[in-house]
Design an enzyme around this catalytic site. Structure first.
Site, PDB file in Angstrom:
ATOM      1  N   ARG A 197      25.321  21.771  19.580  1.00 16.85           N
ATOM      2  CA  ARG A 197      26.412  22.136  18.659  1.00 16.85           C
ATOM      3  C   ARG A 197      27.705  22.046  19.449  1.00 16.85           C
ATOM      4  O   ARG A 197      27.952  22.836  20.362  1.00 16.85           O
ATOM      5  CB  ARG A 197      26.192  23.559  18.133  1.00 16.85           C
ATOM      6  CG  ARG A 197      27.269  24.016  17.130  1.00 16.85           C
ATOM      7  CD  ARG A 197      27.082  23.334  15.792  1.00 16.85           C
ATOM      8  NE  ARG A 197      27.946  23.937  14.766  1.00 16.85           N
ATOM      9  CZ  ARG A 197      28.980  23.302  14.206  1.00 16.85           C
ATOM     10  NH1 ARG A 197      29.285  22.072  14.591  1.00 16.85           N
ATOM     11  NH2 ARG A 197      29.687  23.890  13.267  1.00 16.85           N
ATOM     12  N   GLY A 198      28.557  21.066  19.099  1.00 16.28           N
ATOM     13  CA  GLY A 198      29.741  20.753  19.878  1.00 16.28           C
ATOM     14  C   GLY A 198      30.646  21.925  20.221  1.00 16.28           C
ATOM     15  O   GLY A 198      30.923  22.176  21.395  1.00 16.28           O
TER      16      GLY A 198
ATOM     17  N   GLU B  84      19.190  16.231  13.005  1.00 15.68           N
ATOM     18  CA  GLU B  84      18.815  15.664  14.311  1.00 15.68           C
ATOM     19  C   GLU B  84      17.461  16.216  14.753  1.00 15.68           C
ATOM     20  O   GLU B  84      16.595  15.470  15.215  1.00 15.68           O
ATOM     21  CB  GLU B  84      19.860  16.039  15.384  1.00 15.68           C
ATOM     22  CG  GLU B  84      21.033  15.108  15.496  1.00 15.68           C
ATOM     23  CD  GLU B  84      21.932  15.481  16.660  1.00 15.68           C
ATOM     24  OE1 GLU B  84      22.926  14.753  16.862  1.00 15.68           O
ATOM     25  OE2 GLU B  84      21.665  16.476  17.353  1.00 15.68           O
TER      26      GLU B  84
ATOM     27  N   ASP C 204      30.158  24.993  20.502  1.00 19.80           N
ATOM     28  CA  ASP C 204      29.539  26.015  21.362  1.00 19.80           C
ATOM     29  C   ASP C 204      29.438  25.574  22.820  1.00 19.80           C
ATOM     30  O   ASP C 204      29.633  26.380  23.733  1.00 19.80           O
ATOM     31  CB  ASP C 204      28.126  26.337  20.865  1.00 19.80           C
ATOM     32  CG  ASP C 204      28.122  27.085  19.545  1.00 19.80           C
ATOM     33  OD1 ASP C 204      29.214  27.468  19.087  1.00 19.80           O
ATOM     34  OD2 ASP C 204      27.030  27.282  18.986  1.00 19.80           O
ATOM     35  N   THR C 205      29.116  24.305  23.051  1.00 17.22           N
ATOM     36  CA  THR C 205      28.683  23.912  24.406  1.00 17.22           C
ATOM     37  C   THR C 205      29.319  22.655  24.967  1.00 17.22           C
ATOM     38  O   THR C 205      29.131  22.336  26.147  1.00 17.22           O
ATOM     39  CB  THR C 205      27.148  23.697  24.411  1.00 17.22           C
ATOM     40  OG1 THR C 205      26.824  22.678  23.453  1.00 17.22           O
ATOM     41  CG2 THR C 205      26.406  24.975  24.083  1.00 17.22           C
ATOM     42  N   ARG C 206      30.063  21.893  24.158  1.00 17.50           N
ATOM     43  CA  ARG C 206      30.509  20.572  24.598  1.00 17.50           C
ATOM     44  C   ARG C 206      31.368  20.639  25.857  1.00 17.50           C
ATOM     45  O   ARG C 206      31.152  19.914  26.817  1.00 17.50           O
ATOM     46  CB  ARG C 206      31.302  19.879  23.481  1.00 17.50           C
ATOM     47  CG  ARG C 206      31.703  18.459  23.847  1.00 17.50           C
ATOM     48  CD  ARG C 206      32.734  17.895  22.866  1.00 17.50           C
ATOM     49  NE  ARG C 206      32.296  17.952  21.486  1.00 17.50           N
ATOM     50  CZ  ARG C 206      31.534  17.035  20.907  1.00 17.50           C
ATOM     51  NH1 ARG C 206      31.120  15.996  21.618  1.00 17.50           N
ATOM     52  NH2 ARG C 206      31.197  17.136  19.641  1.00 17.50           N
TER      53      ARG C 206
ATOM     54  N   GLY D  22      28.945  14.775   9.454  1.00 15.98           N
ATOM     55  CA  GLY D  22      28.628  14.983   8.049  1.00 15.98           C
ATOM     56  C   GLY D  22      27.345  15.768   7.875  1.00 15.98           C
ATOM     57  O   GLY D  22      26.892  16.483   8.762  1.00 15.98           O
TER      58      GLY D  22
END
Length: 839
Positions: free
Chosen positions: A22-23, A88, A25-27, A54
Site C-alpha cells: 500500500r503506497g 493483486e 503506508d510504506t512506499r 483504480g
C-alpha cells in the site's frame, strides 16, 4: 543445424520478486529501502509505481505477477482499504496455486491476526467496501486470500525486530534462500534433466562459510554437461555475493581476444565499471579485496590461463567462491581447486527423457518409436550433447530416417561422441553441410566446442597428409607453411588465421594467393598483444576474385593489389590497416553489405555508387580522411555510418533525403564545420565534440530519433527546437556556451515524455522547471558542471530515476526530497551545498 527451442508451456520468468504494498503506508521508507537492497544484491524486483490506482489491476501488472518467481506481500495498516491491493493479492494466490509461485507475507506495523480475521483497520476497510456496493462474492474472495496468505508459514512480523533495517536484512536473506531453492528452475526443463544430482556436491561446497577463497572444479568429457551444471550453480547462488561473473568459453576467448583483455572484462563486471584497464591495478586489487565474489570460469584448458585469470591477478575478498570447468582434471588440480567433481553420464531413464524432449517435444516416445528411441540412446552413452543433437535431427522424421541413422551408428559399436554427432551432420543437405562448416571454421558463433572439433575433423579427413588439399584451413602452422611456400591450390575455399598461435612472422610471397582461385573466405586476425603477424616484404600481386568475406586486420600495405576485384564481396573487414586508398576507378560492389576500415590511414575513398546493398560502413578514427565521397550519402540501404574520430573531416553534405540511415556518428570530428544530412529513419545522431558551430537541421524529418548527442563548438542553438522529437530517449548536450532559459527547457520537457537519459553537462543552466516530472521514464539526470542552485520539488515524482550527477555544480545550495528509486547521487566538488543536507 538443429535449433533448440523452449517448450511453449514453460512460463517465462522476468522478475525475481514482485512486491505488493500500500503506497501511502510504506512506499517512501520501507519499500524504497527494501528495493535498494534487492538491487544491490542483483535481485530483479518489480515495484509498481502507479500513484493513482483504480479498482482493477492492469494487464501489465497481472503479467508482472505471473512472470515473478516470488511475491512479497507487505501488509500494512491500510492495505485492505485498497481494492487494487486486494485484487493483486487474488492474482498472487492464483499464481501460487497454478504455478507454485512462492509467497512471502510481511506484517508491517500490523497484527497478523487482524489480517487473518479482518479485525481493526481491516474490518473497517471491509465495511467501507460493503458500503461502496462491492459484491458479496468479491468480498468473500478477498477475505479468503487474506486468511490464506496470513496462514503461510515463515512470515515476517515487524514487531519482532528492534530496527527496520534488521527486518529488511532478514527479508533479503529469506528471499535469497528461496531463490536458491528455485534456482534450478531457471534452467529450461529439457536442460535441467540430470543436473540436480550433480548439484549436491556444489551445494555442500557453497555452504562452507570460511573466510578463505575456495575453488571448486567441475571435470568431465566434452558434451557431458559441465557448462549446464555451472550455469545451474551460478543461478542458484549468485544472490549470496556482492558481485558475480560467469565467463563462458575461456579457452576460445583466450585465443581470440587474449587473456589480458579477458581479465579486463572480468574486472569490469566484478567492480561494475565500464572500460576498466590494467592501468592502476593496485587500486583495482584493493577494491577487489573488499568484495565477496562468485566467479565461474567455463572451459579452461591450460594451467597458464587459470593462474593468470585467478591466482595471479584476482585478489578476491574473504568468503569468495570460484567454480572452474575443464576437460582436463590436472588443470583443475594444478590450478588450486580444493574439490574436483566429475560429471557422470545420464542414466537410461534420464537419457530417454532428454532425448524425447528434443525428438518429440515431450518426455516420452511417440507410439511406434519406443524401440527405436531406446536403440538411439544406447549409442549416445548418456552424453547430453549427443542426445540433444540426435533428438533434434530426428525430430519430425519418419521411421526410415531413424533406421538409416541407426544403421550408421551400428557401424561403430564403440562410438565416441564425435561419431554420434557425425550421424546428424551426415543427414544434412549439401548446402546445409557447407553452411555448418563455414560457421564452425570462420565465425564460431555460439557453437559447442565438440561440434567445432567435429567440423575440423570432417575437413581433416579430406586430406590428412596434405593440408593444401583441404577445403578449409585454420591451423596456424599449416597456414604458415602454405602461405610462405606458395603451396596454395584451387581446392582451398577458406582460411582463418589467429596470429596469437604463430611462432614467427609469416613472410607472404607476392604471389601467395595466386593459386587459390576458389578462395571465398579469408580471415587474418590481429590483436595488439600478438607478437607475430603476416607481412608482405615483396608486396602483393593479387587476391582471389571469388572472395566473399575478406578480413585482414592490420593489413600491412598502402594499397590493395592492382586488379583487385570486389564484385563478389559481401563483407570487407580491414581495420587498423596501412591503406591510404582502396582502389582506383569504380568497382562493381553490388553484393557488398558491410565494410569496416576503422583506424586506417585512408586519405580518400573511391566511388561507392554501385554499392546499392551496403548497410554498414565504419570509418571511425581514420584521422587522415578529409572528405567522404558523395556517393556514400546517396546509398539507399545504408543503415549505419560511423565517422567518429575522423579528425580532419571538414564537411558532410547529403544531397538526398535518406530513407534507411538509422545511425550516424560524428563524435570527435573536430574539423567538421558544415553538416547537412537527413533521414526519416534516423534513430541515433552523435554530433558531440565536433567543430559544428551552428546547428541547422530539419528536426521535423527526425521524428523517429531516439538518441541525440550535441556539444563541442556549438554556439547557435535553441533547445526548444527539439520539441518535435517526441521519440527521443537520450539527449546529451555538453559544454554548450549559449544560455538555456527555464522556458525553453519547459517546452522540451513537455514534448519529450519518452526521455530516459538527460545530460546537460557543463552548460549554462541555472534553473530546472517544475515540469521535469512530465518525463516520467527518466532514469539518468546529469547536470554536472552546470549553474543550478537547486532542483524543483517535483523531481521526487520521477519514480524511475536511478542516477543524478550534480558534481562540480559550484552554485548548488540545497536539495529537495529525492525519489525513492534513486541509487546513485554524485555531489563531489559542490562547495555551496549546505552541510545540513543529508541526502
Amino acid at each position: 543445424m538443429a535449433t533448440f527451442t523452449t517448450s511453449p508451456s514453460v512460463r517465462q520468468e522476468k522478475y525475481d520478486v514482485f512486491v505488493s504494498f500500500r503506497g501511502p503506508d510504506t512506499r517512501r521508507r520501507f519499500v524504497s529501502h527494501l528495493r535498494k537492497q534487492f538491487r544491490q544484491k542483483g535481485i530483479e524486483v518489480y515495484v509498481d509505481e502507479t500513484a493513482e490506482r483504480g479498482d482493477t489491476i492492469s494487464p501489465a501488472l497481472s503479467e508482472a505477477i505471473e512472470r515473478s518467481r516470488i511475491a512479497l506481500v507487505i501488509f500494512s495498516e491500510n492495505y485492505a482499504s485498497s481494492r487494487w491491493c486486494l485484487e493483486e493479492l487474488v492474482k498472487i494466490m492464483e499464481c501460487r496455486r497454478d504455478h507454485s509461485q512462492t509467497v512471502i507475507p510481511v506484517f508491517y506495523d500490523i497484527d497478523p491476526s487482524h489480517v487473518r480475521h479482518q479485525r481493526g483497520s481491516y474490518e473497517d476497510a471491509f465495511v467501507q467496501h460493503h458500503n461502496c456496493k462491492v459484491g458479496s462474492r468479491k468480498l468473500q474472495d478477498w477475505r479468503s486470500v487474506l486468511k490464506e496468505t496470513a496462514d503461510i508459514f515463515g512470515y515476517h512480523n515487524s514487531s519482532n525486530f528492534q530496527d527496520e533495517s534488521d527486518l529488511i536484512d532478514e527479508i533479503i536473506k529469506d528471499v535469497c534462500k528461496k531463490l536458491e531453492g528455485k534456482g534450478k528452475d531457471t534452467v529450461e526443463p529439457m536442460e535441467h534433466i540430470g543436473v540436480e544430482k550433480n548439484l549436491t556436491p556444489i551445494e555442500l561446497f557453497m555452504k562452507d562459510e570460511s573466510h578463505e577463497v575456495r575453488v571448486f572444479g567441475i571435470w568431465g568429457k566434452g558434451g557431458i554437461g559441465k557448462t549446464t551444471l555451472a550455469h545451474a550453480a551460478f543461478d542458484n547462488f549468485y544472490h549470496r555475493f556482492d558481485r558475480s561473473c560467469f565467463v563462458e568459453n575461456v579457452r576460445e576467448k583466450s585465443k581470440t581476444i587474449g587473456t589480458n583483455c579477458l581479465l579486463e572484462k572480468i574486472l569490469s563486471v566484478l567492480l561494475d565499471e565500464e572500460k576498466l584497464t590494467m592501468v592502476g591495478m593496485p587500486n583495482v586489487q584493493r577494491r577487489l579485496r573488499r568484495t565477496r565474489v562468485f566467479l565461474v570460469l567455463d572451459d579452461v584448458d591450460t594451467s597458464t590461463q587459470l593462474k593468470y585469470l585467478s591466482e595471479e591477478n584476482l585478489s578476491l575478498g574473504p568468503g569468495s567462491k570460484v567454480i572452474i570447468t575443464s576437460r582436463d582434471k590436472h588443470v583443475l588440480i594444478s590450478g588450486g581447486a580444493h574439490e574436483v567433481h566429475e560429471v557422470k553420464e545420464l542414466s537410461k531413464e534420464e537419457s530417454l527423457q532428454l532425448f524425447c524432449r528434443h525428438a518429440f517435444k515431450q518426455g516420452h516416445p511417440e507410439q511406434g518409436y519406443e524401440k527405436l528411441s531406446m536403440q538411439v540412446i544406447e549409442y549416445a552413452k548418456g552424453l547430453p550433447l549427443a542426445l540433444k543433437v540426435l533428438g533434434s535431427y530426428l525430430n519430425s522424421r519418419d521411421t526410415k530416417a531413424w533406421e538409416s541413422a541407426l544403421k550408421k551408428l551400428r557401424k561403430s559399436p564403440h562410438a565416441e561422441i564425435q561419431t554420434v554427432l557425425r550421424v546428424s551432420y551426415d543427414g544434412l543437405e549439401k548446402t546445409e553441410k557447407k553452411i555448418f562448416l563455414h560457421i564452425a571454421f570462420f565465425f564460431r558463433i555460439e557453437i559447442h566446442d565438440m561440434l567445432q572439433e567435429m567440423a575440423e575433423e570432417i575437413v581433416r579427413e579430406e586430406s590428412r597428409e596434405h593440408p593444401e588439399s583441404r577445403s578449409r584451413l585454420n591451423d596456424a602452422k599449416e597456414v604458415q607453411d602454405i602461405l610462405e611456400n606458395n603451396k596454395g591450390t584451387d581446392i582451398i575455399e577458406g582460411i582463418a588465421l589467429n596470429p596469437c598461435e604463430l611462432k614467427s612472422n609469416i613472410r607472404l610471397s607476392a604471389d601467395g594467393f595466386s593459386r587459390m582461385s576458389n578462395l571465398k573466405f579469408l580471415k587474418i586476425g590481429f590483436h595488439f598483444q600478438d607478437k607475430y603477424q603476416v607481412v608482405c616484404p615483396f608486396g602483393l600481386e593479387s587476391l582471389p576474385d571469388e572472395l566473399r568475406y575478406f578480413c585482414w586486420e592490420s593489413y600491412p600495405l598502402k594499397t590493395l593489389p592492382l586488379g583487385f576485384c570486389a564484385k563478389n564481396l559481401v563483407e570487407i573487414q580491414l581495420p587498423s590497416s596501412n591503406l591510404v586508398k582502396l582502389w582506383d576507378g569504380a568497382q562493381d560492389l553490388k553484393n557488398l553489405k558491410k565494410i569496416n576500415l576503422a583506424c586506417s590511414k585512408l586519405k580518400e575513398l573511391p566511388d561507392f555508387s554501385t554499392a546499392q546493398n551496403l548497410e554498414i560502413m565504419s570509418l571511425r578514427f581514420c584521422v587522415n580522411l578529409c572528405s567522404i565521397h558523395p556517393s556514400i550519402l546517396s546509398l539507399p540501404k545504408l543503415v549505419s555510418l560511423d565517422l567518429e574520430g575522423c579528425l580532419t573531416l571538414k564537411n558532410l553534405h547529403g544531397n538526398n533525403h535518406l530513407k534507411s540511415l538509422k545511425e550516424l556518428k560524428l563524435t570527435h570530428c573536430f574539423a567538421l564545420e558544415e553538416f547537412s544530412v537527413s533521414s526519416e529513419e534516423m534513430r541515433s545522431l552523435h554530433l558531440n565534440n565536433s567543430g559544428i558551430k551552428t546547428l541547422n537541421l530539419p528536426f521535423g524529418r527526425y521524428n523517429k530519433l531516439e538518441e541525440l548527442y550535441l556539444g563541442g563548438s556549438l554556439r547557435n542553438f535553441q533547445v526548444n527546437e527539439l520539441s518535435c522529437l517526441t521519440s527521443l530517449k537520450i539527449f546529451s548536450l555538453n559544454r554548450f556556451e549559449g544560455r538555456m532559459v527555464k522556458s525553453q527547457l519547459s517546452i522540451l520537457f513537455d514534448a519529450c515524455c519518452s526521455l530516459e537519459e538527460l545530460r546537460l553537462t557543463y552548460c549554462k543552466v541555472s534553473e530546472i522547471p517544475d515540469n521535469i516530472s512530465a518525463m516520467s521514464l527518466l532514469k539518468i539526470l546529469s547536470l554536472r558542471g552546470s549553474s543550478v542552485k537547486s532542483l524543483p520539488d517535483s523531481i521526487k515524482r520521477l519514480s524511475e530515476l536511478r542516477e543524478i550527477d550534480l558534481g562540480k555544480c559550484k552554485r548548488l545550495r540545497s536539495l529537495p526530497e529525492l525519489p525513492s528509486s534513486l541509487i546513485c547521487c554524485y555531489l563531489n566538488d559542490c562547495p555551496s551545498l549546505r552541510p545540513s543536507v543529508s541526502h
